[in-house]
Design an enzyme around this catalytic site. Structure first.
Site, PDB file in Angstrom:
ATOM      1  N   GLY A  17     -36.088  70.776  57.054  1.00  0.00           N
ATOM      2  CA  GLY A  17     -37.034  69.658  56.894  1.00  0.00           C
ATOM      3  C   GLY A  17     -38.489  70.069  56.773  1.00  0.00           C
ATOM      4  CB  SER A  86     -42.034  82.434  58.327  1.00  0.00           C
ATOM      5  OG  SER A  86     -42.085  81.083  58.719  1.00  0.00           O
TER       6      SER A  86
HETATM    7  P1  ADP Z   1     -36.769  72.707  53.923  1.00  0.00           P
HETATM    8  O1  ADP Z   1     -38.139  72.593  53.328  1.00  0.00           O
HETATM    9  O2  ADP Z   1     -36.803  73.079  55.370  1.00  0.00           O
HETATM   10  O3  ADP Z   1     -35.840  73.567  53.127  1.00  0.00           O
HETATM   11  P2  ADP Z   1     -36.463  69.994  53.013  1.00  0.00           P
HETATM   12  O4  ADP Z   1     -37.644  69.273  53.577  1.00  0.00           O
HETATM   13  O5  ADP Z   1     -36.526  70.401  51.571  1.00  0.00           O
HETATM   14  O6  ADP Z   1     -36.113  71.245  53.942  1.00  0.00           O
HETATM   15  O7  ADP Z   1     -35.163  69.092  53.197  1.00  0.00           O
HETATM   16  C1  ADP Z   1     -34.843  68.457  54.409  1.00  0.00           C
HETATM   17  C2  ADP Z   1     -33.848  67.324  54.155  1.00  0.00           C
HETATM   18  O8  ADP Z   1     -33.491  66.729  55.403  1.00  0.00           O
HETATM   19  C3  ADP Z   1     -34.433  66.232  53.284  1.00  0.00           C
HETATM   20  O9  ADP Z   1     -33.416  65.732  52.436  1.00  0.00           O
HETATM   21  C4  ADP Z   1     -34.844  65.170  54.307  1.00  0.00           C
HETATM   22  O10 ADP Z   1     -34.830  63.857  53.785  1.00  0.00           O
HETATM   23  C5  ADP Z   1     -33.747  65.323  55.371  1.00  0.00           C
HETATM   24  N1  ADP Z   1     -34.164  64.896  56.716  1.00  0.00           N
HETATM   25  C6  ADP Z   1     -33.480  64.088  57.546  1.00  0.00           C
HETATM   26  N2  ADP Z   1     -34.126  63.887  58.706  1.00  0.00           N
HETATM   27  C7  ADP Z   1     -35.262  64.583  58.625  1.00  0.00           C
HETATM   28  C8  ADP Z   1     -36.366  64.766  59.528  1.00  0.00           C
HETATM   29  N3  ADP Z   1     -36.410  64.187  60.728  1.00  0.00           N
HETATM   30  N4  ADP Z   1     -37.363  65.572  59.125  1.00  0.00           N
HETATM   31  C9  ADP Z   1     -37.340  66.195  57.910  1.00  0.00           C
HETATM   32  N5  ADP Z   1     -36.329  66.053  57.018  1.00  0.00           N
HETATM   33  C10 ADP Z   1     -35.296  65.258  57.370  1.00  0.00           C
END
Ligand code: ADP
Length: 175
Positions: A17, A86
């Protein structure tokens, strides 16, 4: 009084996330007119760190480069928000010691949850062996020991996690 900069360093597994929360925090800060810059790991790798791979050495180099840029911003009053896996503790600690207002934010969700989200389809490829050195599967992730903030994204909504970060910045006097 001059605006205080900071480095919000979001670390965690792929699909935990980081990008989502980083964008939400950036939006929240911009709405309140704080100068903000977002450094997303995926984008950085196509510019600043083009050509670097995923060995420990290259990952550490990538993190140091992002840290260098983030620090230039931070010491000039900008809130730099970094979203980058990281995975290695030592280089994160090094940045904490050598940069201005480094705030470590652990974006945490169990591997199984991250894998079920698989936003970019990378876990599936890693499981098939199509991607080597994939963090969490075939490469280590070293959890922060003493992060300033932990966002548990399997237990709280995006909005709650974003507010958690903004609230921390308020209580610490950054905003
Ligand atoms: P990362 O950048 O860590 O690879 P992303 O932000 O691209 O992850 O993806 C996270 C996914 O999880 C998204 O589809 C987002 O909508 C979902 N998600 C569900 N709950 C949360 C939360 N509390 N915070 C952040 N993302 C969340």
């Amino acid at each position: 009084m001059k605006q205080q900069g900071a480095i919000l360093w979001l670390t965690g597994l792929s699909s935990a996330g980081k990008t989502t929360i980083a964008q939400g925090v950036a939006e929240g800060l911009q709405k309140r007119n704080y100068p903000t810059e977002l450094l997303d790991g995926d984008i950085v790798r196509t510019h600043l760190s083009q050509g670097l791979g995923f060995s420990k050495q290259d990952r550490d180099t990538n993190v140091r480069r992002i840290g260098f840029v983030a620090n230039l911003l931070s010491r000039n009053g900008i809130i730099a928000i970094v979203a980058a896996i990281s995975p290695y503790r030592q280089v994160r600690e090094e940045l904490k010691q050598t940069t201005t207002n480094f705030i470590e934010i652990y974006i945490q969700a169990p591997l199984a949850i991250c894998e079920s989200r698989d936003v970019k389809g990378l876990y599936a490829k890693a499981r098939k062996g199509e991607i080597k050195n994939f963090t969490g599967i075939s490469d280590p992730y070293e959890e922060p020991i003493n992060p300033e903030i932990i966002c548990q994204t399997d237990q709280f909504t995006v909005e709650q996690c974003v507010n958690q970060v903004l609230h921390y910045l308020e209580t610490q006097g950054f905003i």
